[in-house]
Write a protein that holds these residues in place. Structure first.
Motif, PDB file in Angstrom:
ATOM      1  N   ASP A  34       0.847  -1.205   0.000  1.00 21.00           N
ATOM      2  CA  ASP A  34       0.000   0.000   0.000  1.00 21.00           C
ATOM      3  C   ASP A  34       0.880   1.252   0.000  1.00 21.00           C
ATOM      4  N   ALA A  55      -4.959   8.678   1.838  1.00 19.60           N
ATOM      5  CA  ALA A  55      -6.227   8.226   1.232  1.00 19.60           C
ATOM      6  C   ALA A  55      -5.958   7.231   0.106  1.00 19.60           C
ATOM      7  N   THR A  59      -7.006   3.305  -0.047  1.00 20.73           N
ATOM      8  CA  THR A  59      -7.838   2.793  -1.155  1.00 20.73           C
ATOM      9  C   THR A  59      -7.220   1.516  -1.723  1.00 20.73           C
ATOM     10  N   ALA A  62      -7.851  -1.168   0.830  1.00 23.20           N
ATOM     11  CA  ALA A  62      -9.252  -1.600   0.902  1.00 23.20           C
ATOM     12  C   ALA A  62      -9.533  -2.714  -0.104  1.00 23.20           C
ATOM     13  N   CYS A  69     -13.934   0.601  -2.822  1.00 20.32           N
ATOM     14  CA  CYS A  69     -13.618   2.005  -2.635  1.00 20.32           C
ATOM     15  C   CYS A  69     -13.535   2.279  -1.137  1.00 20.32           C
ATOM     16  N   ILE A  70     -13.233   3.538  -0.783  1.00 23.41           N
ATOM     17  CA  ILE A  70     -13.323   3.891   0.644  1.00 23.41           C
ATOM     18  C   ILE A  70     -14.237   5.101   0.805  1.00 23.41           C
ATOM     19  N   ILE A  75     -14.000   5.627   7.160  1.00 21.72           N
ATOM     20  CA  ILE A  75     -12.841   4.737   7.026  1.00 21.72           C
ATOM     21  C   ILE A  75     -12.120   4.515   8.365  1.00 21.72           C
ATOM     22  N   CYS A 104      -8.363  16.014  -1.193  1.00 22.29           N
ATOM     23  CA  CYS A 104      -8.522  15.054  -2.307  1.00 22.29           C
ATOM     24  C   CYS A 104      -9.100  15.769  -3.533  1.00 22.29           C
ATOM     25  N   LEU A 122      -7.074   8.303  -9.354  1.00 24.71           N
ATOM     26  CA  LEU A 122      -8.145   8.178  -8.354  1.00 24.71           C
ATOM     27  C   LEU A 122      -9.392   8.914  -8.812  1.00 24.71           C
ATOM     28  N   LEU A 129     -14.105   7.243  -2.574  1.00 25.46           N
ATOM     29  CA  LEU A 129     -12.839   7.371  -3.301  1.00 25.46           C
ATOM     30  C   LEU A 129     -12.454   6.006  -3.880  1.00 25.46           C
ATOM     31  N   TYR A 130     -12.224   6.006  -5.198  1.00 25.05           N
ATOM     32  CA  TYR A 130     -11.917   4.757  -5.912  1.00 25.05           C
ATOM     33  C   TYR A 130     -10.551   4.866  -6.603  1.00 25.05           C
ATOM     34  N   TRP A 135     -13.423   2.127 -10.338  1.00 28.49           N
ATOM     35  CA  TRP A 135     -14.588   2.974 -10.635  1.00 28.49           C
ATOM     36  C   TRP A 135     -15.157   2.580 -12.001  1.00 28.49           C
TER      37      TRP A 135
END
Ligand SMILES: Nc1ncnc2c1ncn2[C@@H]1O[C@H](COP(=O)(O)OP(=O)(O)OP(=O)(O)O)[C@@H](O)[C@H]1O
Length: 634
Positions: A34, A55, A59, A62, A69-70, A75, A104, A122, A129-130, A135
């Motif tokens: 990550d 973030a 993501t 996740a 997504c988150i 979160i 973001c 993103l 958020l993807y 997405w």
């Protein structure tokens, strides 16, 4: 806040990272992958804001735990579990939600809103958020499903349909007040391009598939080309066997119309090309040639696979998605089946009146007409004992008191033993040892006599299931315990080295040439030709010399994930501890519903209650957006 102790030797620690990433990495929330992905993407995209990098890393993380997504707002409340242990995140410096979101929105890494071009890694849309790729996949699934539902319905001969339904479906076994949902599902499959057939084990999903295929074959025109598929080789083999068996109960002319049906994995159906990762031979440009496509075990299908499938299905092919939305979801990200089944949205009134208009002289109960998104849920269980059925309902309802009441009711088919599993030699395991020994003796006797059918049937008499792989609650420990009980009960058990007679086997990789699939189970037999490993496959068992088998291991216990798609006469489940991140409602439900006659649960009441109250909750935007009016994304 106190900083966690960071040692240079910690395997999961990325020493080069700084700031928030470092803190979240040190706390065990973010893994090295990550952190590295977030750092590299931020560097390339010219982003240095720590909050955005966090973030992004979350993501990526996740996806590993199944979310697409988150949601920045929630979160920090998510359960973190990089191993099978829970991580306490309450002390971490989570950015303030509004500032985080604003950072973001300003970021060069983020496309904001659903309509912007997808040229950034993103996307922030509808508060979620993807990663752009996911997405896009979610959009493909949403748009293709909505298109399928909005397309003018197939033309059917109403008289033939009514006649077929009357011939193939009888209300035998249903109470007077129960509608025949199997019949309803078959009608929907004829009247729409999409049927989502949902139901727990033993509700007759496969039976309904065989019947609806016969019904569709009854319509005018050439015989429909049918494809049967499932996410794993094992599930595909099981689907093929089950549909064949179910078609055996149809009237001869309908059976004949179905012809020879073969099932394949989704990868094979779509034309997986080795060396060309992620691309299939069949796609948006090169549709699958079939008129009817049935996909079973949909709960195991990931978002990515679902997107590829929907692109490859012709708009004028009927798609039938079959599965149990309450079971554990796919290993990869997404929970498409649960999302579709639970999506809000308008009732399809036209479909409701079409169904209501089909004469059904055999019934005094009107068919349910509140249908959405082509979903029909089967609710009558045809296979379970009543106690297991009620237990499954209580768990599904998320009702811990009801669940405990059923578990403690002393009803036939249920055992609940409160056991302190962390003890080296826990008290109260008598019923478990007893089951292991009883089934093991039967396997051993049949294996020594070289009786493949009997040995394989005995193997399915009992299965010991765990959530964890290691530790006090894990497969490794409980497999050894089971082996010890067997060694005490059976003379010379395990003698003869690695390939001892009666050794239960688990296949751990697909081998298409041998017809063996990851998750298949088998047993070593003594035969006149020497030792053979037997595996169940429809009619005749497959028999192989042990030297031919590379990817097998001994299986005295397995994870619930592994057992998905299989059923056993009795199941014993080792409940994980209360603080285990794996402990969810879906886990308990999946474990319990693997049993056809007896369920034995070992663990604490607190853990069982916690599981029932904790749905897995995978983050995705599909459920809400599927119910919203159709929108095109750019
Ligand atoms: N309408 C019915 N009337 C009588 N028996 C039925 C009916 N529907 C299904 N059954 C029987 O119930 C059992 C379970 O059916 P089936 O295998 O189709 O369920 P399923 O939902 O596909 O189960 P699984 O998810 O475990 O594969 C079978 O023995 C089947 O013959």
């Amino acid at each position: 806040m106190t900083l966690p102790l960071v040692e240079d030797t910690d395997a999961g620690l990325v020493r080069s990272c700084t700031g928030l990433l470092r803190l979240f990495n040190a706390a065990g929330v973010l893994g090295p992958a990550d952190v590295h992905t977030a750092t590299a993407v931020a560097r390339i995209g010219g982003e240095s804001d720590e909050a955005v990098m966090l973030a992004l890393a979350l993501t990526v993380r996740a996806l590993r735990t199944g979310s697409v997504c988150i949601d920045l707002r929630t979160i920090s409340e998510t359960v973190y579990d990089d191993s099978e242990q829970q991580v306490d995140v309450s002390d971490l410096p989570w950015p303030a939600v509004e500032d985080w979101r604003a950072a973001c929105e300003r970021s060069p890494l983020v496309s904001v809103g659903p309509y912007r071009a997808g040229d950034r890694p993103l996307r922030l849309a509808f508060g979620l958020l993807y990663l752009e790729r996911y997405w896009q996949q979610e959009e493909t699934v949403r748009i293709e499903l909505q298109r399928r539902l909005a397309t003018p319905p197939p033309v059917v001969d109403a008289e033939l349909l009514a006649g077929g339904l009357a011939r193939i479906f009888s209300r035998r076994g249903l109470s007077e007040t129960e509608p025949d949902r199997q019949r309803l599902a078959a009608a929907v499959s004829a009247l729409r391009w999409l049927l989502v057939l949902a139901g727990g084990p033993g509700t007759g999903k496969t039976t309904t598939v065989a019947k609806l295929l016969a019904l569709l074959g009854d319509q005018r025109g050439s015989r429909p080309r049918i494809a049967l598929a499932a996410p794993t080789g094992k599930a595909a083999a099981r689907l093929e066997e089950a549909v064949r068996a179910a078609s055996g109960t149809l009237p001869p002319a309908d059976r004949e119309r179905l012809g020879e049906l073969n099932a394949s994995t989704l990868h094979r159906l779509l034309g997986w090309q080795p060396g060309n990762r992620g691309r299939f031979r069949h796609d948006r440009e090169n549709h699958l040639p079939y008129d009817v496509i049935v996909v079973d075990e949909m709960s195991m299908v990931s978002l990515t696979m679902m997107a590829r499938l929907l692109e490859a299905v012709r708009p004028d092919a009927r798609l039938v998605l079959v599965g149990d939305p309450d079971q554990l979801s796919s290993v990869e990200a997404g929970a498409v089946m649960a999302d579709v089944v639970n999506a809000p949205g308008e009732i399809d009134r036209e479909l409701g009146s079409a169904v209501a208009g089909i004469p059904d002289p055999g019934s005094s109960v009107p068919a349910p007409t509140d249908l959405r998104h082509g979903v029909v849920q089967l609710t009558h269980t045809w296979r379970f004992g009543a106690a297991i059925d009620e237990l499954a309902r209580a768990i599904r309802a998320g009702d811990p008191d009801w669940t405990m009441q059923v578990l403690r009711s002393d009803r036939e088919g249920l055992v609940f033993a409160e056991v302190d599993l962390e003890q080296p030699r826990p008290e109260g395991l008598g019923p478990l040892a007893e089951r292991v020994r009883r089934a093991g003796r039967r396997v051993d006797e049949a294996a020594r006599a070289g009786l493949a059918f009997e040995a394989l049937a005995a193997l399915d008499l009992h299965r010991l299931l765990c959530a964890h792989r290691s530790g006090p609650f894990g497969v490794a420990r409980w497999g050894l315990e089971a082996e010890r009980w067997l060694a005490e009960a059976i003379e010379a058990y395990g003698a003869g080295g690695e390939w001892y007679v009666g050794r239960p086997l688990l296949v751990t990789a697909n081998d298409y040439d041998m017809g063996l699939y990851n998750g298949d189970t088998g047993v070593v037999l003594q035969t006149e030709q020497g030792l053979r490993a037997a595996f169940a496959r429809g009619g005749e068992p497959l028999l192989y010399s042990p030297v031919r088998l590379d990817s097998v291991q001994t299986v005295h216990a397995m994870t619930v994930h592994r057992a998905q798609g299989s059923q056993f006469e009795a199941v014993s489940f080792i409940v994980p501890p209360e603080d285990s991140p794996l402990l969810t409602r879906e886990l308990l439900y999946t474990a319990v519903t693997r049993a056809t006659r007896q369920v034995q649960i070992f663990g604490s009441e607190a853990s069982v209650r916690k599981a029932v109250q904790r749905p897995a909750n995978r983050a995705s935007g599909l459920r809400d957006r599927l119910g919203a009016p159709s929108q095109r994304s750019s």
